[in-house]
Design an enzyme around this catalytic site. Sequence first.
Site, PDB file in Angstrom:
ATOM      1  N   GLU A 104      33.635  -9.396  -7.262  1.00  0.00           N
ATOM      2  CA  GLU A 104      34.944  -9.016  -7.812  1.00  0.00           C
ATOM      3  C   GLU A 104      35.134  -9.583  -9.209  1.00  0.00           C
ATOM      4  O   GLU A 104      35.748  -8.947 -10.073  1.00  0.00           O
ATOM      5  CB  GLU A 104      36.056  -9.514  -6.872  1.00  0.00           C
ATOM      6  CG  GLU A 104      37.449  -9.004  -7.217  1.00  0.00           C
ATOM      7  CD  GLU A 104      38.234  -9.905  -8.173  1.00  0.00           C
ATOM      8  OE1 GLU A 104      39.350  -9.515  -8.568  1.00  0.00           O
ATOM      9  OE2 GLU A 104      37.727 -10.999  -8.532  1.00  0.00           O
TER      10      GLU A 104
ATOM     11  N   ASP B  65      32.785 -14.142  -4.203  1.00  0.00           N
ATOM     12  CA  ASP B  65      32.106 -14.639  -5.406  1.00  0.00           C
ATOM     13  C   ASP B  65      33.079 -15.459  -6.251  1.00  0.00           C
ATOM     14  O   ASP B  65      34.299 -15.360  -6.101  1.00  0.00           O
ATOM     15  CB  ASP B  65      31.540 -13.479  -6.233  1.00  0.00           C
ATOM     16  CG  ASP B  65      32.618 -12.618  -6.871  1.00  0.00           C
ATOM     17  OD1 ASP B  65      33.563 -12.230  -6.143  1.00  0.00           O
ATOM     18  OD2 ASP B  65      32.535 -12.329  -8.077  1.00  0.00           O
TER      19      ASP B  65
END
Length: 411
Positions: A178, A83
Amino acid sequence: MISKETIINRFIGYVTIDTESDPTSNTTPSTEKQWNLANKLVDELKTIGMEDVTIDENAYIMATLPSNVSHEVPTIGFISHFDTSPDFTGANVNPQIIEEYDGKDIVLNEAEDIVLSPDYFEDLLLYKGQTLITTDGTTLLGADDKAGICEIISAMEYLIKNPQIKHGNIRVGFTPDEEIGRGAHKFDVEKFGAEWAYTMDGSQIGELEYENFNAAGAVVTVKGKIVHPGYAKGKMINSMYIAQEFINSLPRLETPEHTSGYEGFFHLCAIKGEVEKTTLEYIIRDHDRGHFEARKEVMKKLTAELNSQYGREVISTEIKDQYYNMKEKVEPVMHIVDIAEQAMLDLGIKPLIKAIRGGTDGSQLSYMGLPCPNIFAGGHNFHGRYEYVPVESMIKATQVICKIAEITAQV
């Protein structure tokens, strides 16, 4: 070793897929679009010859490179997240390739006068003569942490093609979310099955980190009372003024823009205010656990003092711990840091062992039973339009992964 062209093409193939995460979402992954890259990575891992390639219902990816030695070797892992930060848009990333960087200003976007300059970003001068990948000034790049993914997959591909390099079992893992603090929340450490791992999620070439912030988030809610301003004397309570008192009562120089190294801080991230209600969102950071706990107490004490001053509960503070300093979990197994340091030295890289002024998946994973130091992935200026990554740093990170695997098989 792996070619520059391979690294560039693989990396660009990742960053041009939008994977921005969303802290307001309750799903995992937090955005549906993260699946687009996750599924691509699964296919790629299978294509290069990895085994036991899996992706679960939350988009956590794992795969294995089996040992090619007959003696017993610890199973190690390498982990990165796919991400990108919601701090700045990751949609329609248009990477620019700067060959043989000359040490001068780089015009990212002429129309909007956006310039990446070594006068402001001095680290650029470390990479004079190298190939840089930058943004076009309108998005982030996504080197955090697609550079890490590129390096891990490139290293696995190289080891598969060069079986003369001896190694034990290697596990790789790629995680969602994350950037919003959830990357390790649903990571199955037992399934991963490694004795230790490394996150490829650092910045400058040579970085090797096993200390990070202790971290908490705080939401401060101030209650006011609205009445007609023409008749407000003795009746109106303006929550924004009380919020201002709270802000001004915290140490002014203990903020991100005034601290460095091991110095902690209070960071006001967001304010939403009206007369009746004002909300302040803070993050609290400190490497020292005692100082960290003291910072939380400062906020609680200030809340109590303001309530006492106003004679009723006008303010409340909710504090939630987010992650802790991995140093406590890594120091008992310092050989895993020593191996990474030796790998860098063997490759002519000067190790930069320092504390992270932030956190990684590794900080949470270390407390989940998987000691997990952090290694450079090469990028700079994360989470914004000035992000860039030297291709040579990505190649070096790929070599470090291979060398760690080789050294571990000799231990």
